[in-house]
Design a protein around this motif. Structure first.
Motif, PDB file in Angstrom:
ATOM      1  N   VAL A 129       0.843  -1.192   0.000  1.00  9.20           N
ATOM      2  CA  VAL A 129       0.000   0.000   0.000  1.00  9.20           C
ATOM      3  C   VAL A 129       0.883   1.248   0.000  1.00  9.20           C
ATOM      4  CG1 VAL A 129      -0.185   0.044   2.531  1.00  9.20           C
ATOM      5  CG2 VAL A 129      -1.934   1.164   1.127  1.00  9.20           C
ATOM      6  N   ILE A 130       0.542   2.230  -0.843  1.00  8.36           N
ATOM      7  CA  ILE A 130       1.322   3.462  -0.916  1.00  8.36           C
ATOM      8  C   ILE A 130       0.621   4.624  -0.213  1.00  8.36           C
ATOM      9  CG2 ILE A 130       2.535   2.782  -3.005  1.00  8.36           C
ATOM     10  CD1 ILE A 130       0.672   4.595  -4.578  1.00  8.36           C
ATOM     11  N   ASN A 131      -0.669   4.469   0.068  1.00  8.95           N
ATOM     12  CA  ASN A 131      -1.413   5.492   0.823  1.00  8.95           C
ATOM     13  C   ASN A 131      -2.163   4.804   1.962  1.00  8.95           C
ATOM     14  OD1 ASN A 131      -0.947   8.041  -0.703  1.00  8.95           O
ATOM     15  ND2 ASN A 131      -1.867   6.850  -2.375  1.00  8.95           N
ATOM     16  N   PRO A 132      -1.431   4.314   2.971  1.00  5.38           N
ATOM     17  CA  PRO A 132      -2.065   3.546   4.043  1.00  5.38           C
ATOM     18  C   PRO A 132      -3.041   4.377   4.869  1.00  5.38           C
ATOM     19  CG  PRO A 132       0.199   4.086   4.618  1.00  5.38           C
ATOM     20  CD  PRO A 132       0.016   4.497   3.191  1.00  5.38           C
ATOM     21  N   ASP A 133      -4.039   3.701   5.386  1.00 10.10           N
ATOM     22  CA  ASP A 133      -5.050   4.305   6.261  1.00 10.10           C
ATOM     23  C   ASP A 133      -4.638   4.012   7.706  1.00 10.10           C
ATOM     24  OD1 ASP A 133      -7.305   4.730   7.905  1.00 10.10           O
ATOM     25  OD2 ASP A 133      -8.673   4.352   6.233  1.00 10.10           O
ATOM     26  N   ILE A 134      -4.461   5.046   8.495  1.00  9.24           N
ATOM     27  CA  ILE A 134      -3.982   4.845   9.870  1.00  9.24           C
ATOM     28  C   ILE A 134      -4.976   4.051  10.707  1.00  9.24           C
ATOM     29  CG2 ILE A 134      -4.893   7.030  10.768  1.00  9.24           C
ATOM     30  CD1 ILE A 134      -2.214   7.182  12.410  1.00  9.24           C
ATOM     31  N   ASN A 135      -6.270   4.198  10.430  1.00 10.92           N
ATOM     32  CA  ASN A 135      -7.269   3.439  11.196  1.00 10.92           C
ATOM     33  C   ASN A 135      -7.151   1.946  10.912  1.00 10.92           C
ATOM     34  OD1 ASN A 135      -8.533   5.678  12.510  1.00 10.92           O
ATOM     35  ND2 ASN A 135      -9.494   6.196  10.562  1.00 10.92           N
ATOM     36  N   LYS A 136      -6.854   1.589   9.684  1.00 13.72           N
ATOM     37  CA  LYS A 136      -6.630   0.180   9.363  1.00 13.72           C
ATOM     38  C   LYS A 136      -5.381  -0.338  10.068  1.00 13.72           C
ATOM     39  CE  LYS A 136      -8.939  -0.042   4.858  1.00 13.72           C
ATOM     40  NZ  LYS A 136      -8.782  -0.334   3.404  1.00 13.72           N
ATOM     41  N   CYS A 137      -4.345   0.505  10.144  1.00 12.16           N
ATOM     42  CA  CYS A 137      -3.116   0.111  10.845  1.00 12.16           C
ATOM     43  C   CYS A 137      -3.408  -0.204  12.308  1.00 12.16           C
ATOM     44  CB  CYS A 137      -2.077   1.225  10.749  1.00 12.16           C
ATOM     45  SG  CYS A 137      -1.394   1.472   9.099  1.00 12.16           S
ATOM     46  N   LEU A 138      -4.164   0.655  12.942  1.00 12.44           N
ATOM     47  CA  LEU A 138      -4.498   0.447  14.351  1.00 12.44           C
ATOM     48  C   LEU A 138      -5.320  -0.815  14.538  1.00 12.44           C
ATOM     49  CD1 LEU A 138      -5.379   4.156  15.270  1.00 12.44           C
ATOM     50  CD2 LEU A 138      -3.326   2.897  15.935  1.00 12.44           C
ATOM     51  N   LEU A 139      -6.231  -1.074  13.591  1.00  7.25           N
ATOM     52  CA  LEU A 139      -7.059  -2.275  13.663  1.00  7.25           C
ATOM     53  C   LEU A 139      -6.206  -3.536  13.509  1.00  7.25           C
ATOM     54  CD1 LEU A 139      -9.919  -3.519  13.762  1.00  7.25           C
ATOM     55  CD2 LEU A 139      -9.973  -3.312  11.258  1.00  7.25           C
ATOM     56  N   TYR A 140      -5.315  -3.536  12.548  1.00  6.41           N
ATOM     57  CA  TYR A 140      -4.465  -4.717  12.324  1.00  6.41           C
ATOM     58  C   TYR A 140      -3.529  -4.955  13.505  1.00  6.41           C
ATOM     59  CZ  TYR A 140      -6.017  -4.089   7.469  1.00  6.41           C
ATOM     60  OH  TYR A 140      -6.776  -3.944   6.333  1.00  6.41           O
ATOM     61  N   GLU A 141      -3.046  -3.885  14.112  1.00  2.00           N
ATOM     62  CA  GLU A 141      -2.126  -4.032  15.246  1.00  2.00           C
ATOM     63  C   GLU A 141      -2.818  -4.579  16.483  1.00  2.00           C
ATOM     64  OE1 GLU A 141       1.075  -0.531  13.965  1.00  2.00           O
ATOM     65  OE2 GLU A 141      -0.430  -0.115  15.498  1.00  2.00           O
ATOM     66  N   MET A 142      -4.131  -4.398  16.557  1.00  3.14           N
ATOM     67  CA  MET A 142      -4.892  -4.935  17.698  1.00  3.14           C
ATOM     68  C   MET A 142      -5.046  -6.451  17.622  1.00  3.14           C
ATOM     69  SD  MET A 142      -7.907  -2.042  18.055  1.00  3.14           S
ATOM     70  CE  MET A 142      -8.843  -3.066  19.196  1.00  3.14           C
ATOM     71  N   SER A 143      -4.702  -7.027  16.471  1.00  2.00           N
ATOM     72  CA  SER A 143      -4.924  -8.460  16.287  1.00  2.00           C
ATOM     73  C   SER A 143      -3.833  -9.330  16.914  1.00  2.00           C
ATOM     74  CB  SER A 143      -5.045  -8.776  14.790  1.00  2.00           C
ATOM     75  OG  SER A 143      -3.814  -8.503  14.121  1.00  2.00           O
ATOM     76  N   PHE A 144      -2.777  -8.719  17.436  1.00  2.00           N
ATOM     77  CA  PHE A 144      -1.739  -9.501  18.099  1.00  2.00           C
ATOM     78  C   PHE A 144      -1.049  -8.630  19.158  1.00  2.00           C
ATOM     79  CE2 PHE A 144       0.297  -7.310  14.646  1.00  2.00           C
ATOM     80  CZ  PHE A 144       1.614  -7.093  15.010  1.00  2.00           C
TER      81      PHE A 144
END
Length: 390
Positions: A347-362
């Protein structure tokens, strides 16, 4: 000790009230770089002199010391006309030239002959004793005569130093050092502005090889020639990197991985009293270095981040890497943890909310603490075990 080397400060002379601090640090850095050589050093607010047995070796080493504007092998004589004439002629007989110019600097005002008049006296003597002419605009050789209270110093050429500030005057930075071309150049440019360095390298065995680690240590040893104080902190990144690939969509893997690296870099920087994080990011060069990506990745830390090559293109960075002798090591074919699992379409224009969501998975916090607590710090960069790359 028969040889004498003069050091000119250049940019340091603009520091006014802080000038002595800069000069004393420069002297300490020179002592460190010459620690294996017999020498004496003397300095004041105007000049620095090094007495030694082999000026060639000393000059070679001084050309990698930041804070030096010019380096000169000089001859010192008593301040009388006959001695000065003899030494000027002796020096010129070793040179090949058709035209010359005499430039006298009379810092010792007790010497009664003014500079212009003394230029004429010495110039006339040279004309009588050589087959040459005076050229005040574009001479083949310039003879500089500095008449100072401690003696007269004569020289015919100045070797350009690398300038900048003495390493350490700005405090310390944590360089995120990979095996690529960019980060060693970023380290070199930071050293030039007076930032002392520690390095941070992320290894991920068995996905990354021992050769990849040795390559980074070799790069650190090369830029350490401009410092003498560099250490490499090796972060065991395997478990955290595997957790990222297991729990994060492929296109976001690099973004999340870089966010984890910044979190670790901040913790290690604080632990080692660093004032900034430094890296080799160049705007737009790869997916994680678009402005959007940089913002999303950088948001995990409030620590200052310096990007010395951010606005350079690749060819400019390569040119510097060749100049500082890191290029040939950087292009050795050993992959680091940022390239071994590079996604096909990051991804070249990442969404910070998606980042936070993915980081909550572990549980990345626990894995980060494990990384930080098991860092290997390497101080002997010249160890043969690290430099035997192939």
């Amino acid at each position: 000790m028969n040889d004498l080397v003069l050091i000119k400060y250049g940019e340091l002379t603009t520091k006014k009230a802080n000038r002595n601090t800069f000069i004393k640090l420069l002297a300490n850095n020179i002592k460190n770089i010459l620690k294996d050589i017999q020498f004496n050093i003397k300095f004041d607010r105007v000049r620095m002199y090094i007495e030694c047995n082999d000026s060639k070796i000393v000059i070679e080493k001084l050309q990698k010391v930041f804070g030096i504007h010019g380096i000169v092998k000089v001859s010192r004589v008593n301040t009388n006309i006959d001695d000065i004439k003899a030494k000027v002629l002796e020096l010129l007989k070793k040179e090949t030239f058709k035209t010359f110019k005499i430039n006298t600097k009379r810092a010792d005002k007790s010497f009664e002959i003014h500079s212009m008049e003394f230029n004429n006296i010495i110039g006339g003597y040279v004309l009588k004793n050589t087959n040459s002419k005076v050229d005040v605009h574009n001479p083949d050789i310039l003879v500089t005569i500095e008449i100072r209270p401690e003696g007269t110093f004569i020289y015919t050429s100045v070797i350009k130093g690398i300038g900048g500030y003495p390493v350490g005057i700005q405090g310390k930075g944590m360089l995120m050092l990979s095996g690529g071309i960019d980060s060693p150049v970023a380290g070199y440019l930071s050293l030039k502005r007076g930032v002392d360095l520690e390095c941070l390298y992320f290894e991920s065995p068995p996905h990354t090889s021992i050769e990849a680690k040795n390559k980074v240590i070799k790069l650190a040893s090369i830029i350490n020639e401009y410092s003498g104080n560099i250490k490499v902190n090796v972060v065991p990144f395997t478990k955290l990197q595997e957790a990222i690939y297991k729990n994060v969509p492929n296109s976001y893997v690099i973004t999340i991985m870089r966010r984890m690296m910044y979190r670790i870099a901040e913790k290690v920087a604080l632990k080692h009293n660093c004032k900034v994080i430094i890296n080799g990011e160049s705007i737009g060069q790869v997916a994680s270095q678009t402005l959007t990506s940089i913002g999303v990745i950088n948001s995990v830390t409030s620590f200052p981040v310096i990007r010395p090559v951010a606005c350079m293109d690749k060819l400019e960075i390569i040119e510097i890497s060749k100049k500082i002798n890191t290029y040939e090591t950087s292009i050795l074919p050993y992959e680091d943890c940022c390239t071994i699992f590079l996604p096909t379409h990051p991804v070249i224009n990442p969404d910070i909310n998606k980042c936070l969501l993915y980081e909550m998975s572990f549980n990345y916090e626990e894995l980060i603490e494990e990384c930080v607590n098991n860092i290997e710090t390497i101080t002997n960069l010249k160890n043969d075990n690290y430099n035997d790359l192939l």
